[in-house]
Design a protein around this motif. Structure first.
Motif, PDB file in Angstrom:
ATOM      1  N   UNK A  39       0.846  -1.181   0.000  1.00 40.57           N
ATOM      2  CA  UNK A  39       0.000   0.000   0.000  1.00 40.57           C
ATOM      3  C   UNK A  39       0.889   1.241   0.000  1.00 40.57           C
ATOM      4  N   UNK A  40       0.529   2.208  -0.851  1.00 40.91           N
ATOM      5  CA  UNK A  40       1.297   3.443  -0.950  1.00 40.91           C
ATOM      6  C   UNK A  40       0.933   4.368   0.200  1.00 40.91           C
ATOM      7  N   UNK A  41       1.964   4.908   0.832  1.00 40.78           N
ATOM      8  CA  UNK A  41       1.757   5.900   1.883  1.00 40.78           C
ATOM      9  C   UNK A  41       2.527   7.152   1.512  1.00 40.78           C
ATOM     10  N   UNK A  55       2.822   7.898 -11.652  1.00 46.26           N
ATOM     11  CA  UNK A  55       2.749   9.348 -11.729  1.00 46.26           C
ATOM     12  C   UNK A  55       2.617   9.915 -10.328  1.00 46.26           C
ATOM     13  N   UNK A  56       3.364  10.972 -10.060  1.00 46.09           N
ATOM     14  CA  UNK A  56       3.248  11.696  -8.806  1.00 46.09           C
ATOM     15  C   UNK A  56       2.785  13.107  -9.109  1.00 46.09           C
ATOM     16  N   UNK A  57       1.898  13.611  -8.283  1.00 46.58           N
ATOM     17  CA  UNK A  57       1.293  14.912  -8.567  1.00 46.58           C
ATOM     18  C   UNK A  57       1.103  15.729  -7.295  1.00 46.58           C
ATOM     19  N   UNK A 112      -1.992  21.877   0.386  1.00 45.56           N
ATOM     20  CA  UNK A 112      -1.350  21.195  -0.728  1.00 45.56           C
ATOM     21  C   UNK A 112      -1.247  19.700  -0.431  1.00 45.56           C
ATOM     22  N   UNK A 113      -1.629  18.897  -1.408  1.00 49.12           N
ATOM     23  CA  UNK A 113      -1.632  17.447  -1.281  1.00 49.12           C
ATOM     24  C   UNK A 113      -0.759  16.814  -2.355  1.00 49.12           C
ATOM     25  N   UNK A 114      -0.020  15.791  -1.996  1.00 44.45           N
ATOM     26  CA  UNK A 114       0.620  14.989  -3.027  1.00 44.45           C
ATOM     27  C   UNK A 114      -0.224  13.743  -3.271  1.00 44.45           C
ATOM     28  N   UNK A 115      -0.105  13.217  -4.469  1.00 38.88           N
ATOM     29  CA  UNK A 115      -0.916  12.090  -4.889  1.00 38.88           C
ATOM     30  C   UNK A 115      -0.100  11.180  -5.784  1.00 38.88           C
ATOM     31  N   UNK A 116      -0.470   9.904  -5.797  1.00 42.00           N
ATOM     32  CA  UNK A 116       0.204   8.922  -6.644  1.00 42.00           C
ATOM     33  C   UNK A 116      -0.833   8.135  -7.416  1.00 42.00           C
ATOM     34  N   UNK A 161      -8.232  10.338 -10.783  1.00 43.97           N
ATOM     35  CA  UNK A 161      -7.259   9.437 -11.395  1.00 43.97           C
ATOM     36  C   UNK A 161      -6.329   8.833 -10.353  1.00 43.97           C
ATOM     37  N   UNK A 162      -6.125   9.559  -9.271  1.00 43.34           N
ATOM     38  CA  UNK A 162      -5.102   9.191  -8.305  1.00 43.34           C
ATOM     39  C   UNK A 162      -5.707   8.398  -7.155  1.00 43.34           C
ATOM     40  N   UNK A 163      -5.039   7.299  -6.840  1.00 43.06           N
ATOM     41  CA  UNK A 163      -5.564   6.388  -5.826  1.00 43.06           C
ATOM     42  C   UNK A 163      -5.077   6.704  -4.420  1.00 43.06           C
ATOM     43  N   UNK A 164      -3.913   7.306  -4.334  1.00 39.69           N
ATOM     44  CA  UNK A 164      -3.278   7.472  -3.027  1.00 39.69           C
ATOM     45  C   UNK A 164      -2.973   8.940  -2.781  1.00 39.69           C
TER      46      UNK A 164
END
Length: 121
Positions: free
Chosen positions: A1-3, A33-35, A93-97, A107-110
């Motif tokens: 699981x991505x954290x 992809x990281x966003x 601000x949030x990061x997402x993967x 689109x981003x799950x994590x």
């Protein structure tokens, strides 16, 4: 699981700079992809920038030329260098993967928990 865990937010005067970090664990795919997204109260979460695993990047028009996204794979850390900050950059601000890049949040799950950026004029 991505954290994912963001850090580096804070308060800054307009025209100043901040660098956000997002440490990631559990990203096992070689293609991802990281966003960065941001959100203010009462508004939709909006896309800011993304970086593909191959290194190509894209930016929202509102931040292009002022923000730079980068990725240090050795440290499993995503960065957002924010220069020439404006009051309208104030947001969480949030990061997402995700498995592919998109400007659409679904689109981003994590997601990380977010880090607050406040720019005063």
């Amino acid at each position: 699981q991505v954290q994912l865990m963001e850090s580096g937010g804070g308060s800054v005067q307009a025209g100043g700079s901040l660098r956000l970090s997002c440490t990631a664990s559990g990203v096992t795919s070689s293609s991802y992809c990281m966003a960065w997204f941001r959100q203010t109260p009462g508004k939709e979460r909006e896309w800011v920038s993304y970086i593909r695993s191959g290194g190509s990047t894209n930016y929202a028009a509102a931040v292009k030329g002022r923000f730079t996204i980068s990725n240090d794979n050795a440290k499993n850390t995503l960065y957002l260098q924010m220069n020439s900050l404006k009051s309208e950059d104030t947001a969480m601000y949030y990061c997402a993967a995700g498995s592919y890049c998109s400007v659409v949040r679904y689109t981003y799950n994590d997601w990380g928990q977010g880090t607050q950026v406040t720019v005063s004029s």
